[in-house]
Design a protein around this motif. Structure first.
Motif, PDB file in Angstrom:
ATOM      1  N   LEU B 156      36.969 -13.378  26.929  1.00 24.43           N
ATOM      2  CA  LEU B 156      37.496 -14.606  27.520  1.00 24.43           C
ATOM      3  C   LEU B 156      38.577 -14.101  28.468  1.00 24.43           C
ATOM      4  O   LEU B 156      39.754 -14.092  28.152  1.00 24.43           O
ATOM      5  N   ARG B 157      38.142 -13.638  29.623  1.00 26.93           N
ATOM      6  CA  ARG B 157      39.073 -13.013  30.555  1.00 26.93           C
ATOM      7  C   ARG B 157      40.073 -14.025  31.098  1.00 26.93           C
ATOM      8  O   ARG B 157      39.732 -15.181  31.323  1.00 26.93           O
ATOM      9  N   TYR B 158      41.272 -13.530  31.359  1.00 31.65           N
ATOM     10  CA  TYR B 158      42.273 -14.371  32.000  1.00 31.65           C
ATOM     11  C   TYR B 158      41.810 -14.646  33.430  1.00 31.65           C
ATOM     12  O   TYR B 158      41.302 -13.755  34.112  1.00 31.65           O
ATOM     13  N   SER B 197      41.372  -8.956  33.691  1.00 30.36           N
ATOM     14  CA  SER B 197      40.935 -10.086  34.506  1.00 30.36           C
ATOM     15  C   SER B 197      40.251  -9.577  35.776  1.00 30.36           C
ATOM     16  O   SER B 197      40.446  -8.419  36.183  1.00 30.36           O
TER      17      SER B 197
END
Lengths: 316, 316
Positions: B156-158, B197
């Motif tokens: 759940l990448r920034y 990210s």
């Protein structure tokens, strides 16, 4: 089951905010008033109070509390007042920092929250820290511990109760083989523990116990000082028997020379609205003394009153 | 930018369902009618049509399409009609199965969807398969490929554009060291690619390029036959330049002796509503021939008409 006691007729958020404002003003802070409000409101109500407070007084309630309170009492009030997902994000972030590093907290959050709660904590982490939770966990760990923690904290386990018995059987065998060979960090062992649903793992562990004569955690208790093995056991226990895990954390926190206030506050703030009733039962079963009596013995003042109120102690 | 063309005045879902019902009845199926409706409705509209169809006729529209259509045309219509999250779940599941195994699809879904879209695909996977997506990916892979795919698909990448330049610098150095030492499966290399990210990675790769003289993907092109290295390169490219990735997949699919229909249908069904306009631009820039002309050359009949309609070809 929750232990907090919310009054039948809850004052409006505006009334609560007025009272809190009063508690902050004048000679010294009125801690009892703060406890009588915040310890007796559920997460949705506290969230509304915080929102209303910002609207009415142009200040963040958490910052006010931070200014007015101090030490252990401050910490439990702040942790409690945070929204659950944001609180998890906050605690995991602390746990990744060198000075407050605590891999057990990461395992605990990963394994005892529901898949959706864990996802929300990851979202809250983005909002608060401008990075991803797994990014910080991965960055601040290495080796076997990273290999275990990153998939644990990134998981979205299936929640249904469908179980594949033949997979449970074959994976119990894999687990037993790897443990017998002391390959505790084997890819397959980590895959099973970090991806299977709780229902599936329960079946696997039961099969392990029946087939190989020992509970899996007993077989993993080979070196009490090895942190990775301890985290593996915590993973297993907190996935399938969370109230026992929490009860043990509380016992260790209280029995320590100099109570571990962070552990005590963490468990009570995170579980008072979830399963604290069952944790108290488990605590009594294991220690033959009620949790509230042990807490009263080891803590004092406003801090004690807040903890007791959260675990539903009648006089608090 | 999307390429599908939705009419200014869209018929009600009930009218669309009536027309679809008509297309299924009588002598043979009216494929043109099906295309004229489904290819010109967006995801929300298609979802409503499917719901309305079930209410009006007591049948799942997808099952009806499955009965009436066949081969490549059937596949593109079904893929297109599925809700995007459910479609991703469906395709990743296929990609984990032995007979239809395709690790590139897993990388593609993990790296080109937004964090929230990826999460929704994982939820859809639970609903459809009663297991978790990462559970199946982990179970059906092993070694380095598992080590890369599981964190990729669980991420759940920034999403913000904040970048830490000093980390970008130090991580470009790590990447360069590991690649120079041929340690392509090193924990640190995988950590960086799977947790940072997109904005952070872009900065890191640019620094890599400036400091070490080659684009990172060029340095990873040491053995064109090595699947793991190919997946690494796909990871990097689809994270930072998805339209180039998709354009290349289309080119390879079309240039193959016997077009790769699955790849063609996958890219068009998943991107027609997202960034197909940019993919077409990229395709033309790289191949000096418009995508629609290449597709028209290699496909025919209803299948061709459906593909061309989705990529916004004027006559379709």
């Amino acid at each position: 089951m929750a232990t907090i006691k919310v009054p039948e007729h809850v004052p409006s958020p505006a009334e609560d905010c007025e009272q809190l404002r009063k508690a902050f003003k004048g000679w010294g802070t009125n801690e009892n008033l703060i406890i009588s409000i915040l310890a007796h409101r559920n997460a949705a109500q506290r969230s509304l109070i915080r929102k209303t407070y910002a609207e009415m007084h142009g200040e963040d309630l958490l910052k006010e509390l931070d200014k007015e309170l101090s030490s252990d009492f401050e910490r439990i009030v702040l942790l409690w007042t945070l929204e659950p997902a944001d609180r998890d994000a906050f605690m995991v972030n602390e746990a990744t920092k060198r000075s407050t590093s605590n891999n057990l907290v990461i395992v605990e959050v990963a394994c005892t929250r529901s898949p959706l709660e864990l996802f929300k904590a990851r979202q809250a982490y983005h909002a608060r820290f401008k990075r991803s939770l797994e990014e910080d966990v991965a960055y601040h760990t290495s080796g076997d511990i990273r290999k275990l923690l990153v998939p644990l904290i990134s998981s979205l386990r299936y929640e249904g109760d469908e179980v594949n018995k033949s997979i449970a059987k074959s994976e119990a065998k894999i687990l037993h083989e790897k443990i017998a060979n002391k390959e505790y960090n084997h890819d397959e062992l980590i895959r099973i523990l970090t991806t299977r649903s709780k229902a599936q793992l329960l079946t696997t562990f039961n099969h392990y116990n029946n087939e190989y004569g020992n509970a899996i955690n007993k077989d993993l208790k080979v070196d009490p000082k090895d942190e990775y093995l301890k985290l593996l056991r915590t993973t297993i226990k907190s996935l399938i028997f969370p109230e026992r895990h929490f009860s043990k954390i509380l016992r260790l926190a209280i029995n320590k020379l100099g109570t571990d206030e962070w552990a005590l506050a963490r468990v009570i703030a995170t579980r008072a609205e979830i399963d604290m009733e069952r944790i108290k039962e488990e605590y009594f079963r294991r220690n033959s003394i009620p949790l509230d009596r042990d807490i009263a013995k080891d803590t004092s003042g406003d801090y004690e009153r807040m903890l007791l109120a959260l675990i539903g102690h009648v006089d608090a």
